[in-house]
Scaffold this active site. Structure first.
Site, PDB file in Angstrom:
ATOM      1  N   TYR A  80      26.111 112.454  73.090  1.00 38.87           N
ATOM      2  CA  TYR A  80      27.445 111.897  73.305  1.00 38.87           C
ATOM      3  C   TYR A  80      27.623 110.611  72.514  1.00 38.87           C
ATOM      4  O   TYR A  80      26.679 110.086  71.933  1.00 38.87           O
ATOM      5  CB  TYR A  80      27.708 111.661  74.796  1.00 38.87           C
ATOM      6  CG  TYR A  80      27.020 110.442  75.387  1.00 38.87           C
ATOM      7  CD1 TYR A  80      25.648 110.417  75.604  1.00 38.87           C
ATOM      8  CD2 TYR A  80      27.751 109.301  75.720  1.00 38.87           C
ATOM      9  CE1 TYR A  80      25.031 109.292  76.147  1.00 38.87           C
ATOM     10  CE2 TYR A  80      27.134 108.174  76.276  1.00 38.87           C
ATOM     11  CZ  TYR A  80      25.771 108.184  76.472  1.00 38.87           C
ATOM     12  OH  TYR A  80      25.169 107.074  77.005  1.00 38.87           O
ATOM     13  N   LYS A 124      21.261 109.518  71.338  1.00 39.92           N
ATOM     14  CA  LYS A 124      22.178 109.278  72.465  1.00 39.92           C
ATOM     15  C   LYS A 124      22.413 110.593  73.201  1.00 39.92           C
ATOM     16  O   LYS A 124      23.457 111.228  73.033  1.00 39.92           O
ATOM     17  CB  LYS A 124      23.482 108.662  71.938  1.00 39.92           C
ATOM     18  CG  LYS A 124      24.245 107.856  72.981  1.00 39.92           C
ATOM     19  CD  LYS A 124      25.260 106.945  72.319  1.00 39.92           C
ATOM     20  CE  LYS A 124      26.228 106.300  73.292  1.00 39.92           C
ATOM     21  NZ  LYS A 124      25.636 105.561  74.397  1.00 39.92           N
ATOM     22  N   GLU A 172      15.857  97.097  77.170  1.00 36.89           N
ATOM     23  CA  GLU A 172      17.318  97.067  77.080  1.00 36.89           C
ATOM     24  C   GLU A 172      17.892  97.280  78.466  1.00 36.89           C
ATOM     25  O   GLU A 172      17.141  97.384  79.442  1.00 36.89           O
ATOM     26  CB  GLU A 172      17.861  98.102  76.076  1.00 36.89           C
ATOM     27  CG  GLU A 172      17.587  99.550  76.445  1.00 36.89           C
ATOM     28  CD  GLU A 172      18.221 100.563  75.482  1.00 36.89           C
ATOM     29  OE1 GLU A 172      19.209 100.222  74.806  1.00 36.89           O
ATOM     30  OE2 GLU A 172      17.721 101.686  75.413  1.00 36.89           O
ATOM     31  N   LEU A 230      18.333 102.358  72.276  1.00 34.50           N
ATOM     32  CA  LEU A 230      19.468 102.915  71.569  1.00 34.50           C
ATOM     33  C   LEU A 230      19.970 101.835  70.612  1.00 34.50           C
ATOM     34  O   LEU A 230      20.189 100.689  71.040  1.00 34.50           O
ATOM     35  CB  LEU A 230      20.584 103.310  72.533  1.00 34.50           C
ATOM     36  CG  LEU A 230      21.739 103.943  71.766  1.00 34.50           C
ATOM     37  CD1 LEU A 230      21.432 105.397  71.453  1.00 34.50           C
ATOM     38  CD2 LEU A 230      23.044 103.802  72.488  1.00 34.50           C
TER      39      LEU A 230
HETATM   40  N1  PDD Z   1      26.221 103.021  76.417  1.00 32.92           N
HETATM   41  N2  PDD Z   1      21.705 101.077  75.240  1.00 32.92           N
HETATM   42  C1  PDD Z   1      22.020 102.141  75.990  1.00 32.92           C
HETATM   43  C2  PDD Z   1      20.950 102.811  76.779  1.00 32.92           C
HETATM   44  C3  PDD Z   1      23.343 102.617  76.021  1.00 32.92           C
HETATM   45  O1  PDD Z   1      23.648 103.692  76.759  1.00 32.92           O
HETATM   46  C4  PDD Z   1      24.348 101.941  75.268  1.00 32.92           C
HETATM   47  C5  PDD Z   1      25.775 102.418  75.242  1.00 32.92           C
HETATM   48  C6  PDD Z   1      23.961 100.817  74.520  1.00 32.92           C
HETATM   49  C7  PDD Z   1      24.954 100.013  73.705  1.00 32.92           C
HETATM   50  O2  PDD Z   1      25.446 100.736  72.596  1.00 32.92           O
HETATM   51  P1  PDD Z   1      26.868 100.414  71.983  1.00 32.92           P
HETATM   52  O3  PDD Z   1      26.860  98.993  71.598  1.00 32.92           O
HETATM   53  O4  PDD Z   1      26.978 101.305  70.804  1.00 32.92           O
HETATM   54  O5  PDD Z   1      27.886 100.693  73.056  1.00 32.92           O
HETATM   55  C8  PDD Z   1      22.637 100.423  74.519  1.00 32.92           C
HETATM   56  C9  PDD Z   1      27.490 103.679  76.467  1.00 32.92           C
HETATM   57  C10 PDD Z   1      28.640 102.750  76.257  1.00 32.92           C
HETATM   58  C11 PDD Z   1      27.602 104.483  77.742  1.00 32.92           C
HETATM   59  O6  PDD Z   1      26.641 105.162  78.059  1.00 32.92           O
HETATM   60  O7  PDD Z   1      28.662 104.477  78.389  1.00 32.92           O
END
Ligand code: PDD
Length: 290
Positions: A32, A148, A180, A204
């Site tokens: 996703y 992801k 994280e 991620l």
């Molecule tokens: N989550 N780390 C994890 C485990 C994440 O699921 C996400 C993003 C991030 C941050 O990535 P970004 O800056 O590209 O949003 C880091 C999304 C928003 C979610 O699962 O809703």
């Protein structure tokens, strides 16, 4: 009424349905992406598409992500979110519908592509100004979280543990390293340096993380990509998270202990301000291009 995207069609959410044999449903066999929009303008769409292409290719789902930018824009428009301060588009691609086997379907099936848009707001009570509290939780995820995937059970368990503890966020810890958040990247300011985990298989590679690294360099804030030991949290001056649904999100308490003086620190505030300024510039550039 919410309009969602499913396999080439825009339909009311109540009419969208996926067969029970979808491999996303049965096996979590899918990936996703979440793209943030500001007043209908996407932030770093190309980077999100590139990460989606990477995720798809790593799990060998054959899907051309080129159309996702248009689907995302359409979802925002069709749900009346063009003027919304903040919204996000969620897009999920699974390997498709086939009788359940642990191997891929022998005759390839079309992937299932689903997307929705929704508004999000920062609460009016200045939560970002006060900062958030977190707990540390063991990182129980697999060793390819750079992909992801929709397999978020360990993330959900970690976030629920934070909720049960009455706090806002979870910091995932693997072998003594603060890796994280459950859905955000994690940063510590130590001796004036903004530190975040390097992009390995263990995090991620957040788009917001990458943007904040660039912003910090432009603002002359020293940065370092290295593992943060949990013991370092106690002496960190500041902590914060970054992500599409949190922007630069200050963290002022961990496991019941205040970080620094318990208030949002200057580096977090500077990065947050610079991030929001970048959002404004992106919106202005989009308005000029129209
Ligand atoms: N989550 N780390 C994890 C485990 C994440 O699921 C996400 C993003 C991030 C941050 O990535 P970004 O800056 O590209 O949003 C880091 C999304 C928003 C979610 O699962 O809703």
């Amino acid at each position: 009424m919410d309009v969602v995207y499913l396999n080439g069609r825009y339909v009311p959410k109540s009419e969208a349905a996926v067969p029970v044999e979808d491999r996303g449903f049965l096996l979590g066999d899918g990936v996703y992406e979440v793209v943030p929009f500001y007043e209908g303008v996407p932030l770093f769409m190309e980077r999100h598409l590139d990460r989606l292409r990477f995720s798809l290719s790593e799990v060998r789902i054959d899907f051309d992500a080129d159309d996702v930018a248009d689907v995302a824009r359409q979802l925002v428009a069709r749900n009346g979110l063009d003027q919304a301060d903040r919204s996000i588009v969620y897009v999920q691609v699974t390997r498709g519908v086939a009788p359940r086997t642990h191997y891929f379907p022998e005759k390839p099936v079309p992937p299932t592509v689903f997307g929705y848009a929704k508004a999000w707001t920062r609460p009016a009570d200045d939560a970002w100004g006060r900062g958030f509290a977190a707990i540390t939780v063991p990182d129980r995820r697999w060793l390819r979280v750079d992909i992801k995937t929709i397999n978020l059970l360990p993330n959900a368990l970690a976030f629920q543990a934070a909720k049960d503890a009455g706090v806002d966020d979870a910091i995932l810890v693997r072998e003594g390293v603060a890796i994280e958040g459950a859905h955000q990247n994690f940063w510590a300011v130590i001796d004036g340096v903004a530190v975040t985990h390097p992009t390995t298989n263990l995090i991620l590679a957040g788009i917001t993380r990458g943007v904040v690294l660039e912003i910090a360099r432009a603002e002359g804030i020293p940065v370092e990509e290295r593992a943060i030991q949990v013991e370092e949290l106690a002496r960190a001056e500041e902590l914060f998270f970054t992500g599409a649904t949190g922007e630069v999100r200050p963290c002022v308490r961990v496991d019941g202990r205040a970080i620094g003086d318990g208030r949002v620190g200057p580096v977090t505030r500077a990065l947050s301000r610079a991030f929001l300024a970048l959002v404004e510039r992106t919106k202005e550039a989009a308005a000029v291009a129209r």
